[in-house]
Write a protein that holds these residues in place. Structure first.
Motif, PDB file in Angstrom:
ATOM      1  N   ARG A 251      32.566 -69.165  23.414  1.00  0.00           N
ATOM      2  CA  ARG A 251      33.174 -70.467  23.111  1.00  0.00           C
ATOM      3  C   ARG A 251      34.616 -70.252  22.689  1.00  0.00           C
ATOM      4  O   ARG A 251      35.006 -69.163  22.269  1.00  0.00           O
ATOM      5  CB  ARG A 251      32.408 -71.171  21.980  1.00  0.00           C
ATOM      6  N   ASP A 252      35.418 -71.318  22.774  1.00  0.00           N
ATOM      7  CA  ASP A 252      36.822 -71.219  22.384  1.00  0.00           C
ATOM      8  C   ASP A 252      36.968 -71.123  20.864  1.00  0.00           C
ATOM      9  O   ASP A 252      35.980 -71.184  20.118  1.00  0.00           O
ATOM     10  CB  ASP A 252      37.602 -72.418  22.922  1.00  0.00           C
ATOM     11  N   ALA A 253      38.200 -71.003  20.409  1.00  0.00           N
ATOM     12  CA  ALA A 253      38.468 -70.753  18.988  1.00  0.00           C
ATOM     13  C   ALA A 253      38.059 -71.906  18.087  1.00  0.00           C
ATOM     14  O   ALA A 253      37.756 -71.691  16.895  1.00  0.00           O
ATOM     15  CB  ALA A 253      39.958 -70.449  18.792  1.00  0.00           C
ATOM     16  N   ILE A 254      38.043 -73.124  18.598  1.00  0.00           N
ATOM     17  CA  ILE A 254      37.646 -74.275  17.790  1.00  0.00           C
ATOM     18  C   ILE A 254      36.152 -74.548  17.912  1.00  0.00           C
ATOM     19  O   ILE A 254      35.515 -75.062  16.994  1.00  0.00           O
ATOM     20  CB  ILE A 254      38.472 -75.516  18.189  1.00  0.00           C
ATOM     21  N   ALA A 255      35.577 -74.203  19.052  1.00  0.00           N
ATOM     22  CA  ALA A 255      34.130 -74.306  19.281  1.00  0.00           C
ATOM     23  C   ALA A 255      33.605 -75.731  19.081  1.00  0.00           C
ATOM     24  O   ALA A 255      32.578 -75.952  18.447  1.00  0.00           O
ATOM     25  CB  ALA A 255      33.369 -73.327  18.393  1.00  0.00           C
ATOM     26  N   CYS A 256      34.306 -76.705  19.670  1.00  0.00           N
ATOM     27  CA  CYS A 256      33.861 -78.088  19.516  1.00  0.00           C
ATOM     28  C   CYS A 256      32.847 -78.494  20.582  1.00  0.00           C
ATOM     29  O   CYS A 256      32.197 -79.540  20.439  1.00  0.00           O
ATOM     30  CB  CYS A 256      35.051 -79.039  19.520  1.00  0.00           C
ATOM     31  N   LYS A 257      32.720 -77.718  21.632  1.00  0.00           N
ATOM     32  CA  LYS A 257      31.730 -78.015  22.662  1.00  0.00           C
ATOM     33  C   LYS A 257      30.391 -77.402  22.248  1.00  0.00           C
ATOM     34  O   LYS A 257      30.318 -76.213  21.954  1.00  0.00           O
ATOM     35  CB  LYS A 257      32.177 -77.468  24.025  1.00  0.00           C
ATOM     36  N   PRO A 258      29.321 -78.190  22.234  1.00  0.00           N
ATOM     37  CA  PRO A 258      28.065 -77.727  21.653  1.00  0.00           C
ATOM     38  C   PRO A 258      27.422 -76.596  22.456  1.00  0.00           C
ATOM     39  O   PRO A 258      27.560 -76.508  23.673  1.00  0.00           O
ATOM     40  CB  PRO A 258      27.177 -78.980  21.682  1.00  0.00           C
ATOM     41  N   ALA A 259      26.699 -75.756  21.734  1.00  0.00           N
ATOM     42  CA  ALA A 259      25.946 -74.667  22.358  1.00  0.00           C
ATOM     43  C   ALA A 259      24.926 -74.150  21.367  1.00  0.00           C
ATOM     44  O   ALA A 259      25.166 -74.120  20.159  1.00  0.00           O
ATOM     45  CB  ALA A 259      26.882 -73.540  22.787  1.00  0.00           C
ATOM     46  N   VAL A 260      23.781 -73.737  21.877  1.00  0.00           N
ATOM     47  CA  VAL A 260      22.753 -73.124  21.050  1.00  0.00           C
ATOM     48  C   VAL A 260      22.118 -71.998  21.853  1.00  0.00           C
ATOM     49  O   VAL A 260      21.945 -72.107  23.065  1.00  0.00           O
ATOM     50  CB  VAL A 260      21.700 -74.165  20.598  1.00  0.00           C
ATOM     51  N   ILE A 261      21.813 -70.908  21.179  1.00  0.00           N
ATOM     52  CA  ILE A 261      21.176 -69.748  21.803  1.00  0.00           C
ATOM     53  C   ILE A 261      19.844 -69.508  21.100  1.00  0.00           C
ATOM     54  O   ILE A 261      19.737 -69.646  19.874  1.00  0.00           O
ATOM     55  CB  ILE A 261      22.056 -68.493  21.692  1.00  0.00           C
ATOM     56  N   ALA A 262      18.832 -69.160  21.874  1.00  0.00           N
ATOM     57  CA  ALA A 262      17.532 -68.797  21.325  1.00  0.00           C
ATOM     58  C   ALA A 262      17.085 -67.484  21.968  1.00  0.00           C
ATOM     59  O   ALA A 262      17.331 -67.252  23.150  1.00  0.00           O
ATOM     60  CB  ALA A 262      16.497 -69.896  21.591  1.00  0.00           C
ATOM     61  N   GLU A 263      16.418 -66.643  21.175  1.00  0.00           N
ATOM     62  CA  GLU A 263      16.035 -65.318  21.669  1.00  0.00           C
ATOM     63  C   GLU A 263      14.650 -64.936  21.153  1.00  0.00           C
ATOM     64  O   GLU A 263      14.344 -65.125  19.976  1.00  0.00           O
ATOM     65  CB  GLU A 263      17.062 -64.277  21.217  1.00  0.00           C
ATOM     66  N   THR A 264      13.816 -64.426  22.057  1.00  0.00           N
ATOM     67  CA  THR A 264      12.518 -63.847  21.708  1.00  0.00           C
ATOM     68  C   THR A 264      12.398 -62.515  22.429  1.00  0.00           C
ATOM     69  O   THR A 264      13.286 -62.118  23.192  1.00  0.00           O
ATOM     70  CB  THR A 264      11.341 -64.759  22.123  1.00  0.00           C
ATOM     71  N   ASP A 265      11.289 -61.831  22.216  1.00  0.00           N
ATOM     72  CA  ASP A 265      11.055 -60.584  22.948  1.00  0.00           C
ATOM     73  C   ASP A 265      10.879 -60.847  24.445  1.00  0.00           C
ATOM     74  O   ASP A 265      11.085 -59.937  25.253  1.00  0.00           O
ATOM     75  CB  ASP A 265       9.802 -59.882  22.414  1.00  0.00           C
ATOM     76  N   ASP A 266      10.516 -62.085  24.811  1.00  0.00           N
ATOM     77  CA  ASP A 266      10.230 -62.415  26.204  1.00  0.00           C
ATOM     78  C   ASP A 266      11.413 -62.977  26.970  1.00  0.00           C
ATOM     79  O   ASP A 266      11.444 -62.901  28.203  1.00  0.00           O
ATOM     80  CB  ASP A 266       9.091 -63.440  26.281  1.00  0.00           C
ATOM     81  N   TRP A 267      12.394 -63.558  26.268  1.00  0.00           N
ATOM     82  CA  TRP A 267      13.491 -64.207  26.956  1.00  0.00           C
ATOM     83  C   TRP A 267      14.684 -64.443  26.033  1.00  0.00           C
ATOM     84  O   TRP A 267      14.551 -64.409  24.802  1.00  0.00           O
ATOM     85  CB  TRP A 267      13.057 -65.544  27.572  1.00  0.00           C
ATOM     86  N   VAL A 268      15.838 -64.695  26.666  1.00  0.00           N
ATOM     87  CA  VAL A 268      17.025 -65.217  25.984  1.00  0.00           C
ATOM     88  C   VAL A 268      17.406 -66.497  26.714  1.00  0.00           C
ATOM     89  O   VAL A 268      17.407 -66.540  27.948  1.00  0.00           O
ATOM     90  CB  VAL A 268      18.199 -64.231  26.031  1.00  0.00           C
ATOM     91  N   ALA A 269      17.696 -67.545  25.963  1.00  0.00           N
ATOM     92  CA  ALA A 269      18.052 -68.820  26.586  1.00  0.00           C
ATOM     93  C   ALA A 269      19.263 -69.425  25.888  1.00  0.00           C
ATOM     94  O   ALA A 269      19.488 -69.203  24.693  1.00  0.00           O
ATOM     95  CB  ALA A 269      16.886 -69.802  26.529  1.00  0.00           C
ATOM     96  N   MET A 270      20.022 -70.193  26.639  1.00  0.00           N
ATOM     97  CA  MET A 270      21.194 -70.879  26.104  1.00  0.00           C
ATOM     98  C   MET A 270      21.235 -72.284  26.699  1.00  0.00           C
ATOM     99  O   MET A 270      20.858 -72.496  27.855  1.00  0.00           O
ATOM    100  CB  MET A 270      22.462 -70.110  26.477  1.00  0.00           C
TER     101      MET A 270
END
Length: 301
Positions: A251-270
């Motif tokens: 993300r950019d320096a201000i990070a105003c655009k939303p994002a979420v990351i989730a991680e398990t042993d089975d997968w990574v998702a964004m």
């Protein structure tokens, strides 16, 4: 506004569900961008057979009635057998040659085609219309593989056409999706054109994709290329970049655009919002966080 989704599967038992899971994620982002959408699928054995070069083309004028002749024409020009499939409006070609050789040959047969993507293990589909409708038209729920990326677009920088839809897959096995806008993309486009980089659209996201591809072609890894993006591009953005063995978010320096990351042993998702992740298997036990500004998060297969 736009919506981004991405899913990197660590557990091979989930590979048959990649299209199903990614399609649900994309559908949840429809109200963030309902004018067009696109997906990149890594590893589907039907669309991109293992060990073969693959090319995804749009705007070829090929329909079901012309498919056999179109495939034969590319095979004749290549001097080798070519398999061809129509996935909605996308002509998907594969052959037992390097993907760049197949691409160069296909373009001689269809010089006006839009290259949606190319590379071993990769199929890219784009379309204009509501994302949920496109998911159905593509038969995405039947797709399998180890990684997928998707985007729903609300156009702000260029026309609503397949060439303006994301992902932008401009290097072998590479693709980029983007939520936001680059304010200095015209300057960077001119600089890239000056060193021989060609463009298919006026979309600001394509400039980001061409910039990253140019960095990778010079031997830089994805993390370094995305740090160069942060140092070079002005604007507001969340980016997801994938290639043949990695999956990265910045993300950019201000990070105003939303994002979420989730991680398990089975997968990574964004995704742009958590609701796109809520149906994933085991999400209740996932580690979930919002990516920090200008920090590159990367995972390797």
């Amino acid at each position: 506004m736009c919506g981004i989704v991405g899913l990197h599967l660590r557990n091979p038992e989930l590979h048959p569900r990649l299209g199903e899971l990614l399609g649900q994620m994309l559908g949840e982002m429809q109200d963030r961008g309902a004018d067009s959408a696109g997906i990149a699928i890594y590893g589907d054995p039907t669309w991109s057979p293992a060990g073969q070069g693959c090319v995804s083309l749009l705007e070829t004028g090929v329909g079901a009635a012309e498919l056999d002749a179109a495939t034969a024409a590319v095979g004749a020009a290549l001097g080798s057998e070519v398999a061809g499939r129509l996935v909605d409006d996308t002509l998907v070609l594969s052959a037992e040659v390097d993907s760049e050789i197949l691409l160069a040959t296909a373009i001689t047969v269809y010089p006006d085609a839009l290259v949606a993507g190319f590379g071993a293990d990769l199929t890219v589909l784009k379309g204009v219309g509501a994302p949920r409708d496109l998911v159905q038209a593509w038969g995405l729920s039947n797709a399998s593989g180890w990684q997928g990326v998707g985007h729903t677009r609300m156009a702000t920088e260029s026309a609503v056409t397949p060439s303006g839809a994301h992902p932008f897959a401009v290097g072998p096995e590479q693709c980029l999706v983007h939520n936001g806008s680059f304010s200095n993309h015209a300057t960077i486009r001119r600089e890239l054109r000056a060193v021989g980089v060609e463009f298919d659209s006026e979309n600001d996201t394509e400039v980001g994709a061409r910039f990253v591809a140019h960095q990778l072609a010079q031997g830089k890894d994805v993390e370094t290329a995305l740090k160069e993006v942060c140092a070079t591009f002005d604007g507001f953005y969340t980016l997801l970049v994938s290639n043949h063995d990695s999956f990265a978010v910045v993300r950019d320096a201000i990070a105003c655009k939303p994002a979420v990351i989730a991680e398990t042993d089975d997968w990574v998702a964004m995704a742009s919002e958590y609701r796109a992740l809520a149906h994933l298997p085991g999400v209740a036990d996932a580690r979930i966080w919002e990516p920090e500004p200008e920090v590159v998060y990367a995972w390797t297969r």
